[in-house]
Design an enzyme around this catalytic site. Structure first.
Site, PDB file in Angstrom:
ATOM      1  N   HIS A 160       0.807  -1.205   0.000  1.00  0.00           N
ATOM      2  CA  HIS A 160       0.000   0.000   0.000  1.00  0.00           C
ATOM      3  C   HIS A 160       0.845   1.263   0.000  1.00  0.00           C
ATOM      4  O   HIS A 160       0.302   2.375  -0.080  1.00  0.00           O
ATOM      5  CB  HIS A 160      -0.964  -0.002   1.201  1.00  0.00           C
ATOM      6  CG  HIS A 160      -0.281   0.082   2.539  1.00  0.00           C
ATOM      7  ND1 HIS A 160       0.116  -1.022   3.254  1.00  0.00           N
ATOM      8  CD2 HIS A 160       0.071   1.146   3.295  1.00  0.00           C
ATOM      9  CE1 HIS A 160       0.663  -0.654   4.391  1.00  0.00           C
ATOM     10  NE2 HIS A 160       0.659   0.671   4.446  1.00  0.00           N
ATOM     11  N   ASP A 191       1.318  -7.843   1.502  1.00  0.00           N
ATOM     12  CA  ASP A 191       1.559  -6.411   1.664  1.00  0.00           C
ATOM     13  C   ASP A 191       3.045  -6.059   1.588  1.00  0.00           C
ATOM     14  O   ASP A 191       3.653  -5.636   2.584  1.00  0.00           O
ATOM     15  CB  ASP A 191       0.969  -5.949   2.995  1.00  0.00           C
ATOM     16  CG  ASP A 191       0.803  -4.443   3.059  1.00  0.00           C
ATOM     17  OD1 ASP A 191       1.032  -3.789   2.024  1.00  0.00           O
ATOM     18  OD2 ASP A 191       0.449  -3.935   4.140  1.00  0.00           O
ATOM     19  N   SER A 274       4.780   4.808   9.645  1.00  0.00           N
ATOM     20  CA  SER A 274       5.755   3.751   9.925  1.00  0.00           C
ATOM     21  C   SER A 274       5.565   2.544   9.029  1.00  0.00           C
ATOM     22  O   SER A 274       6.301   1.557   9.175  1.00  0.00           O
ATOM     23  CB  SER A 274       5.652   3.322  11.395  1.00  0.00           C
ATOM     24  OG  SER A 274       4.372   2.767  11.665  1.00  0.00           O
TER      25      SER A 274
END
Length: 363
Positions: A160, A191, A274
């Site tokens: 993402h 991811d 983060s």
């Protein structure tokens, strides 16, 4: 006079005049004044009764302490030269049989040199998504990435962050040098993804690749999550790995959600920015990739690196990453629940013997 007079203590001293005795008693606080004369003898009376050896030692100790306090007022000690806790060893060299072994401080694992080295390879990512696509929307955002191949200029981050939509991104290194980033791979399911930058564009620093070590992840391991947490460019968050078999986090309907993989979990309290941070052990190796966290607790979720290592080896050599799917989403359930769903005891026994660390199976 040439003869001597006897005192109460039984010793003999030469007889002196009354004036001399009074002078002595003024200079010696143990003697009293005035003196008394009886039958030509000089009797000297004491203010206190006779002291025992213990009492005399206590008085001497009090006088020495008072003298030391007085000297400390006029001669303050040199505080800069006083030994500190680190200068005073708690155990000698013979502790645990290492008397003949000369310890090298550089061989002892320490967070300070580990983080100092790792920070040079961690970048803050500034990206702008120019068009909404798939589950991502247009806009600007900040994230984190880290160098996994310094020669090829590969930076690892989240899917993402790399984004399936068209983006324009820059990486900001520790010395604030900026380089342009080009997305080179986005995993269709899990991811993670890779950026590429031109190493020749960095003029004043040479980053080193952070090694990926998925096999080192263990429950109870102390970790550090280093990245652009809350947009601060560099934050260092501490934590301890608590779970290695957590289900993939669900971010909501219409959002990107990972599946068919375990996640690692620790209470490191990560927040926005983060994403893509490396989860480091004390030796500076990455054991996981930070992916998300909970808004209601300090729990943070990390993606394991086993699939990332495979994809990195292919991308490094310019090869495509083959992927497949069985059009199904699995769920990991404990043995007790599987037994209620019809799991045979013979299969459970065989699975427990083959995989003693496993607590369930996929369903």
């Amino acid at each position: 006079h040439s003869h001597a007079r006897r005192l109460r203590s039984g010793s003999y001293v030469p007889l002196r005049s009354t004036t001399d005795v009074e002078t002595d008693t003024k200079s010696n606080r143990r003697l009293s004044s005035p003196s008394s004369l009886l039958n030509g003898e000089v009797r000297i009376s004491r203010r206190r009764t006779s002291l025992t050896v213990a009492e005399a030692g206590l008085q001497a100790r009090r006088r020495s302490l008072a003298y030391a306090d007085l000297m400390a007022v006029f001669y303050p000690p040199n505080m800069m030269s006083q030994p500190t806790v680190t200068d005073t060893p708690f155990e000698d060299a013979s502790w645990e049989g290492v008397a003949d072994v000369e310890l090298d401080q550089r061989s002892v694992a320490n967070w300070e040199p580990t983080l100092e080295k790792a920070i040079r390879s961690i970048v803050s990512i500034k990206a702008q998504c120019v068009r909404s696509f798939d589950t991502e929307t247009s806009g600007t955002y900040n994230a984190t990435g880290f160098v996994v191949d310094a020669t090829a200029g590969l930076i690892l981050s989240n899917r993402h962050v790399v984004n399936p939509a068209p983006i324009v991104a820059q990486a900001v290194f520790a010395n604030y040098e900026e380089v342009e980033l080009q997305p080179v791979y986005r995993d269709p399911v899990h991811d993670f993804g890779f950026f590429r930058f031109d190493p020749s564009k960095l003029r004043f620093m040479t980053p080193e690749a952070i090694r990926l070590a998925p096999h080192k992840a263990k429950v109870g391991m102390e970790i550090r999550v280093v990245g652009n947490d809350a947009g601060e460019k560099l934050s260092i968050l501490a934590g301890t790995l608590a779970r290695l078999d957590r289900a993939a986090p669900e971010y909501g309907v219409g959002e990107y959600n990972d599946f068919n993989t375990f996640y690692l979990q620790a209470a490191s309290g990560t927040s926005g920015g983060s994403s893509g941070s490396p989860v480091l052990d004390i030796y500076g190796d990455a054991v996981a990739l930070n992916a998300g966290g909970s808004n209601r607790a300090a729990s943070s979720f990390y993606l394991p690196l086993s699939r990332i290592v495979r994809a990195l080896n292919l991308v490094r050599h310019g090869q495509p990453v083959p992927r497949g799917t069985i059009q199904a989403e699995f769920e990991h359930l404990p043995y007790d629940e599987l037994r209620r769903l019809g799991l045979n005891m013979t299969i459970e026994t065989k699975m427990r013997e083959t995989f003693p660390a496993s607590q369930g199976m996929l369903a």
